[in-house]
Design a protein around this motif. Structure first.
Motif, mmCIF file in Angstrom:
data_model
loop_
_atom_site.group_PDB
_atom_site.id
_atom_site.type_symbol
_atom_site.label_atom_id
_atom_site.label_comp_id
_atom_site.label_asym_id
_atom_site.label_seq_id
_atom_site.Cartn_x
_atom_site.Cartn_y
_atom_site.Cartn_z
ATOM 1 N N SER A 128 28.864 25.158 18.230
ATOM 2 C CA SER A 128 27.737 24.713 17.405
ATOM 3 C C SER A 128 27.636 24.618 15.637
ATOM 4 O O SER A 128 28.841 25.358 14.884
ATOM 5 N N ALA A 129 27.203 23.511 15.445
ATOM 6 C CA ALA A 129 26.764 23.722 14.102
ATOM 7 C C ALA A 129 26.143 25.129 13.407
ATOM 8 O O ALA A 129 25.604 23.966 12.149
ATOM 9 N N ASP A 130 26.862 25.729 12.767
ATOM 10 C CA ASP A 130 25.561 26.928 12.543
ATOM 11 C C ASP A 130 26.422 26.999 11.079
ATOM 12 O O ASP A 130 25.949 27.887 10.674
ATOM 13 N N GLY A 131 27.500 26.790 11.069
ATOM 14 C CA GLY A 131 28.344 27.012 9.586
ATOM 15 C C GLY A 131 28.981 28.399 9.850
ATOM 16 O O GLY A 131 29.786 29.031 8.733
ATOM 17 N N HIS A 132 29.458 28.815 10.358
ATOM 18 C CA HIS A 132 29.719 29.858 11.464
ATOM 19 C C HIS A 132 31.785 29.391 11.917
ATOM 20 O O HIS A 132 31.479 28.893 12.935
ATOM 21 N N SER A 133 32.001 30.497 11.737
ATOM 22 C CA SER A 133 33.963 30.126 13.002
ATOM 23 C C SER A 133 33.101 31.290 14.191
ATOM 24 O O SER A 133 32.469 32.027 14.130
ATOM 25 N N ALA A 134 33.964 30.873 15.222
ATOM 26 C CA ALA A 134 34.010 31.394 16.254
ATOM 27 C C ALA A 134 35.361 32.369 16.764
ATOM 28 O O ALA A 134 36.557 31.984 16.167
ATOM 29 N N VAL A 135 34.980 33.553 17.062
ATOM 30 C CA VAL A 135 36.317 34.551 17.159
ATOM 31 C C VAL A 135 36.730 35.228 18.234
ATOM 32 O O VAL A 135 34.785 36.222 18.574
ATOM 33 N N ALA A 136 37.481 35.201 18.755
ATOM 34 C CA ALA A 136 37.602 36.260 19.630
ATOM 35 C C ALA A 136 38.320 37.778 18.945
ATOM 36 O O ALA A 136 39.349 37.487 19.023
ATOM 37 N N LEU A 137 37.543 39.137 20.040
ATOM 38 C CA LEU A 137 38.702 39.857 19.774
ATOM 39 C C LEU A 137 39.196 40.296 20.762
ATOM 40 O O LEU A 137 38.233 40.372 22.168
ATOM 41 N N TYR A 138 40.800 41.088 20.593
ATOM 42 C CA TYR A 138 40.693 41.421 21.870
ATOM 43 C C TYR A 138 41.756 42.829 21.752
ATOM 44 O O TYR A 138 42.191 42.844 20.392
ATOM 45 N N TRP A 139 41.582 43.687 22.834
ATOM 46 C CA TRP A 139 42.290 44.817 23.039
ATOM 47 C C TRP A 139 43.450 45.199 24.032
ATOM 48 O O TRP A 139 43.180 44.343 24.659
ATOM 49 N N PRO A 152 52.446 42.024 29.793
ATOM 50 C CA PRO A 152 52.968 42.034 31.212
ATOM 51 C C PRO A 152 52.548 42.133 31.816
ATOM 52 O O PRO A 152 50.921 41.883 31.859
ATOM 53 N N GLU A 153 52.384 41.513 33.227
ATOM 54 C CA GLU A 153 52.322 40.687 34.666
ATOM 55 C C GLU A 153 51.096 42.201 34.222
ATOM 56 O O GLU A 153 51.736 42.858 34.895
ATOM 57 N N GLY A 154 49.890 41.894 34.890
ATOM 58 C CA GLY A 154 49.166 42.613 36.152
ATOM 59 C C GLY A 154 48.376 44.053 34.348
ATOM 60 O O GLY A 154 48.135 44.682 34.733
ATOM 61 N N ALA A 155 48.581 43.619 33.652
ATOM 62 C CA ALA A 155 48.572 44.264 31.673
ATOM 63 C C ALA A 155 46.509 44.354 32.017
ATOM 64 O O ALA A 155 46.522 42.973 31.993
ATOM 65 N N TRP A 156 46.578 44.431 31.778
ATOM 66 C CA TRP A 156 44.635 44.297 31.192
ATOM 67 C C TRP A 156 44.892 44.377 29.357
ATOM 68 O O TRP A 156 45.059 44.478 28.461
ATOM 69 N N VAL A 157 43.451 43.301 29.310
ATOM 70 C CA VAL A 157 42.878 42.847 28.556
ATOM 71 C C VAL A 157 42.031 42.640 28.006
ATOM 72 O O VAL A 157 41.038 41.974 28.947
ATOM 73 N N THR A 158 41.044 43.368 26.970
ATOM 74 C CA THR A 158 39.039 43.501 26.827
ATOM 75 C C THR A 158 38.698 42.846 25.724
ATOM 76 O O THR A 158 39.798 42.633 24.501
ATOM 77 N N TYR A 159 38.006 41.663 25.617
ATOM 78 C CA TYR A 159 37.789 40.802 25.231
ATOM 79 C C TYR A 159 36.482 40.821 24.312
ATOM 80 O O TYR A 159 35.728 40.789 26.269
ATOM 81 N N ARG A 160 35.680 40.619 23.543
ATOM 82 C CA ARG A 160 34.636 39.639 23.787
ATOM 83 C C ARG A 160 34.309 38.608 22.330
ATOM 84 O O ARG A 160 35.006 38.941 21.537
#
Length: 127
Positions: A57-68, A95-103
């Motif tokens: 979107s041309a809204d003047g904001h950046s997109a950012v992914a946060l992950y744990w 590692p394979e099988g490891a989880w990642v949570t993101y938004r």
């Protein structure tokens, strides 16, 4: 009766193999910001642990992914400050099988300020 049991057994095995294949494919995911237009989007590819963050979107904001990560670290951030129509890729290693949570959120790229009210729902995926 014996033929029916054998047919059921074969169908069950085929179903299990199909489900095993499906679970690996389902590890690839995508999330958007809360707005209806999906101004920011991130995808996660389990093979190679690759995030791609899109500014849509041309809204003047950046997109950012946060992950744990499972070690308790995070949120780590992947910023796309390139503007509408751009993407940024981050090739991670865990590692394979490891989880990642993101938004996915929008933010102000200069000061690296995340606009929390724009964050979409969190998702947990697996490498």
């Amino acid at each position: 009766m014996r033929v029916k049991r054998r047919a059921l057994l074969v169908a069950g095995i085929a179903g299990a193999l199909t489900m095993a294949g499906a679970s690996a494919a389902e590890a690839d995911s995508s999330r958007c910001t809360v707005d209806a237009g999906c101004a920011g989007r991130a995808t996660f590819a389990s093979y190679g642990e690759v995030f791609t963050v899109y500014d849509q979107s041309a809204d003047g904001h950046s997109a950012v992914a946060l992950y744990w990560l499972p070690d308790g670290s995070g949120p780590h951030m992947i910023w796309n400050s390139g503007g509408n129509g751009t993407s940024v890729t981050a090739n991670l290693e865990f590692p394979e099988g490891a989880w990642v949570t993101y938004r996915v959120c929008l933010g102000e790229g200069g000061p690296k300020e995340v606009l929390i009210n724009t964050c979409g729902a969190a998702l947990t995926d697996y490498a």
